[in-house]
Motif scaffolding. Structure first.
Motif, short mmCIF file in Angstrom:
data_model
loop_
_atom_site.label_atom_id
_atom_site.label_comp_id
_atom_site.label_asym_id
_atom_site.label_seq_id
_atom_site.Cartn_x
_atom_site.Cartn_y
_atom_site.Cartn_z
N UNK A 57 0.80 -1.23 0.00
CA UNK A 57 0.00 0.00 0.00
C UNK A 57 0.82 1.28 0.00
N UNK A 58 1.99 1.27 0.65
CA UNK A 58 2.78 2.51 0.72
C UNK A 58 4.02 2.50 -0.16
N UNK A 59 4.05 1.63 -1.16
CA UNK A 59 5.23 1.55 -2.01
C UNK A 59 5.19 2.59 -3.13
N UNK A 60 6.35 3.13 -3.42
CA UNK A 60 6.52 4.03 -4.57
C UNK A 60 6.75 3.19 -5.82
N UNK A 61 6.49 3.76 -7.00
CA UNK A 61 6.65 2.97 -8.23
C UNK A 61 8.01 2.28 -8.35
N UNK A 62 9.06 2.97 -7.93
CA UNK A 62 10.40 2.38 -8.10
C UNK A 62 10.69 1.30 -7.07
N UNK A 63 9.81 1.11 -6.12
CA UNK A 63 10.04 0.08 -5.10
C UNK A 63 9.49 -1.28 -5.52
N UNK A 65 9.73 -4.46 -7.98
CA UNK A 65 10.84 -5.04 -8.74
C UNK A 65 10.80 -4.67 -10.22
N UNK A 66 9.58 -4.64 -10.81
CA UNK A 66 9.47 -4.33 -12.24
C UNK A 66 8.70 -3.03 -12.45
N UNK A 67 8.73 -2.19 -11.44
CA UNK A 67 8.07 -0.88 -11.49
C UNK A 67 6.60 -0.98 -11.92
N UNK B 76 14.29 -6.32 -16.57
CA UNK B 76 13.06 -6.26 -17.36
C UNK B 76 13.14 -7.18 -18.58
N UNK B 156 10.67 6.21 -14.02
CA UNK B 156 10.08 5.60 -12.82
C UNK B 156 11.14 5.39 -11.74
#
Lengths: 571, 185
Positions: A57-63, A65-67, B76, B156
């Motif tokens: 729930x509180x993860x940023x996009x870069x957190x 593994x595959x964004x 990726x 990103x």
């Protein structure tokens, strides 16, 4: 020994059992415990506790593994669920994977499921509109399915009741075909949505573009704070579970409320094999489950049973509950169990651009998603060559241009510089489908799942009415877009299988006549008076509103009825 | 913060790998990144990293290698591409390097920064149509895959989403009518 046995039965006996803990099961649990009944809630999946079990729930996009992208192996292993718009790296853990629970597709059907406490209420798109009598009178007026045994007046107070607790944002728009509710402040339309709304109002009779009504706490009331929920923070990451409890889910609202009563026993990992029917007593006495961890079969007993397993699984449970009295499934004297399954036709959308309102944009995110167009076809009279009609979403957005031209510093500058382009607009159809006997679910005769429950066989398809309706949606929206001055209009029709709308309904329909329907006007089996079905399975017709709010209202109403029947000694 | 350092260190490891003498029989050397499906040698690995760094070089702001975007590209490619896409990628990589050798007499990895930038710039420009609607050259497919993943990885990345175009996890607002004049760019 005998005493032990009696004790064991006693410990497995409750006043009420609810099968399922999602959108409607959660409501059944809350209402039953609220009326003082000792209630067992059975959930086939794992427990998902509010806040504690929202790992992303509180993860940023870069957190991720595959964004955010789902790995190819997972996609290839899950062609069905992978087609669902919400199946991303942030919410994949709340969806049933294809191999986890197979089913038989006699015709292609994308069955999207969430097996956990809270079910799909964690994942829904949170759109909530009431039905009106234009919907309840549909089958009788237009001559399909069977007459609904209820009308709007039966449900109106219950809509109000559940809306106050769940928290619904919206405007009082005063539209007869889309009754107003108990609303928290609406999320406003933006410049171009508002422009289109005014344009449609001015140019067409009985067509409206309103702010979409949704289950978000735009401004919490004390009852919401009491649930431990707070104001929606416009994250629009709802499918992960909300750290603020800003949208309604069984996990954030009804289930913890039921547990707080001290009368609720929540049992996850419990696949319901069947409902137990006692021929001498002439009623259901309990439920037989398989514990998914131990594979052990256990029986639980209760005076009243609510079946809220989600539309198709509710069909499966009843079909698999056979006895001498009901060889074809519990309450199935009429032979209609599993038949007249219907859904919503989502297979067309349209997009365009608008070269205006350049001085305006939006800031932040809109959890309501934008505008909603209530059904305007065949409402007051039959006016087309197809039955019924469609609602539609409508939203306008202004995004920064994505310019990835060049390399080096030029590229860096292009990516960082977000120039605002034209407004984009989009709409998707939500069409009513006509329930038919030929659209059915049944039990596979030979294949069983790992718990020994027969696999469900699904045979559901579009028909000619759907095609005509889709054509009309594209024509009408194209015309409305054109007259509003939208440019680059692109209408697209896709060939998705039914099911991806995630609004499958029916199979255990309500009706006045036990010969042609399964449930009476209280959502109770005609032939087994202590079993209630208040989820999507009970729907006689589908109309085109998002159905969850109606399931909530029906559930609260049915529990009220069941408890009053119990008090009278009728159950 | 620790993440940041870890990523940087990984990037350093990878960058230094290029100068480590290879002690394998295989003259191409062993790749640094452990991949599950995609089989690449150290040369190919370096080439992809160098292409990414040429697309997104270190200027007064970080480049692809410093941000670990080359590692993200491998992840990726390995996890989010089909076998067929991976095969196309590898074939395109070879074709790409052959074209470089044809033009400069040596591999992309041995090119000067100027040569690299010049060659990548030529890849950026759409080829003039020769009248035929052929499939795009494999080298172009390879390049577009690296470019696409570089841009995706960068836009990103934590750096970009905190320092360039700020991503808000919790906006806490929706202003439906917002004057463009007020928008911070």
């Amino acid at each position: 020994m005998a005493n032990l046995n009696i004790d064991s039965v006693k410990s497995r006996t409750f006043d009420a059992i609810v099968i399922g803990s999602g959108m409607s099961g959660g409501w059944a649990a809350k209402e039953l415990t609220g009326k003082g009944l000792k209630t067992l809630v059975l959930e086939r999946g794992r427990d998902v506790k509010h806040l504690k079990d929202y790992p992303t729930t509180n993860l940023y996009p870069w957190e991720f593994p595959h964004h955010g992208v789902i790995p190819t192996e997972v996609q290839e292993a899950n062609p069905i669920v992978n087609r669902c718009y919400a199946f991303g790296e942030d919410a994949a853990h709340f969806f049933v994977k294809d191999k986890e629970h197979p089913y038989v597709q006699e015709k292609p059907f994308d069955w999207i499921r969430g097996y956990q406490v809270g079910g799909k209420s964690l994942l829904w798109a949170r759109q909530t509109q009431r039905w009106s009598d234009f919907d309840f009178e549909g089958p009788a007026r237009d001559g399909f399915a069977v007459d609904w045994p209820i009308r709007y007046s039966d449900l109106a107070p219950w809509y109000s009741y559940v809306e106050k607790f769940a928290g619904i944002s919206g405007n009082r728009d005063g539209i007869a075909e889309l009754p107003d509710g108990e609303f928290l402040p609406a999320f406003p339309l933006n410049a171009v949505e508002d422009y289109f709304s005014k344009h449609v109002k001015k140019s067409y009779q009985n067509r409206h573009v309103i702010s979409a009504r949704c289950a978000h706490l735009s401004k919490p009331n004390p009852i919401h704070l009491e649930q431990g929920r707070g104001q929606c923070q416009e994250r629009n990451l709802c499918q992960r579970g909300c750290p603020f409890g800003g949208y309604f889910s069984a996990n954030s609202s009804t289930i913890p409320w039921a547990l707080k009563s001290g009368l609720c026993t929540l049992r996850p990992f419990s696949v319901v094999e069947s409902i137990i029917y006692d021929e001498k007593l002439g009623k259901a006495t309990g439920v037989r489950i398989i514990d998914t961890n131990t594979k052990q079969a256990i029986e639980y007993f209760a005076d009243v049973i609510f079946v809220n397993a989600a539309a198709l699984n509710t069909n499966l449970v009843l079909l698999n509950s056979t006895s001498n009295r009901f060889p074809n499934g519990l309450g199935n004297d009429s032979g209609v169990l599993g038949k007249y399954v219907a859904f919503h036709n989502y297979s067309a959308h349209i997009s365009a651009e608008y070269d205006g309102f350049k001085e305006w944009t939006t800031d932040g995110r809109n959890p309501a998603g934008g505008g909603y167009i209530p059904r305007f076809r065949n409402v007051y009279k039959q006016e087309t060559n197809f039955l019924r009609g469609y609602a539609a979403g409508f939203s306008a957005y202004r995004r920064g241009t994505d310019n990835s031209d060049g390399i080096g510093q030029t590229l860096k500058d292009n990516l960082a510089k977000k120039e605002l382009g034209n407004w984009g607009v989009g709409s998707h159809m939500m069409g009513e489908t006509i329930p038919k006997e030929s659209n059915y679910v049944t039990l596979d005769k030979s294949q069983k799942d790992q718990w020994g429950v027969p696999l469900l066989k699904i045979s559901v398809d579009y028909d000619d009415n759907d095609e005509k309706m889709k054509k009309d949606y594209i024509e009408q929206m194209t015309e409305m877009f054109t007259s509003a001055g939208f440019k680059n209009i692109r209408a697209e029709s896709d060939h998705r299988a039914p099911g991806l709308d995630i609004h499958e309904m029916g199979g255990v329909r309500m009706g006045n006549d036990p010969k042609t329907s399964m449930l009476d006007k209280w959502n109770r089996l005609h032939a087994c008076k202590n079993v209630y079905v208040t989820d999507g399975a009970s729907m006689t017709s589908t109309s085109c509103q998002n159905p969850s709010l109606t399931y909530m209202a029906m559930t609260a109403r049915s529990v009220d009825h069941a408890v009053s029947e119990m008090k009278k000694g009728n159950i | 913060m620790n993440r940041r350092i870890a990523i940087r260190n990984m990037a350093l490891v990878l960058a230094s790998a290029a100068v480590l003498p290879s002690c394998l029989n295989n003259d191409k050397g062993k790749p640094v990144v452990q991949l599950k499906h995609l089989k690449i040698n150290a040369d190919q690995e370096n080439l992809v990293s160098n292409v990414a760094e040429t697309i997104l070089p270190k200027t007064n702001t970080p480049g692809a290698k410093e941000l670990g975007i080359n590692l993200f590209i491998f992840k990726m490619l390995d996890d989010c591409n089909t076998k067929q896409q991976q095969e196309t990628f590898l074939a395109g990589l070879d074709e790409f390097d052959d074209a470089v050798k044809k033009q400069y007499g040596h591999s992309f990895n041995d090119c000067s920064q100027q040569e690299r930038t010049a060659f990548i710039s030529s890849m950026e420009k759409p080829k003039p149509e020769n009248g035929k609607k052929d499939e795009p050259a494999k080298s172009a497919v390879f390049y577009n895959m690296v470019k696409g993943l570089t841009v995706f990885g960068y836009t990103t990345s934590q750096y970009f989403m905190t320092k360039q175009v700020v991503y808000e996890l919790v906006p806490g607002r929706y202003n439906a009518w917002f004057p463009v004049k007020k928008q911070a760019v």
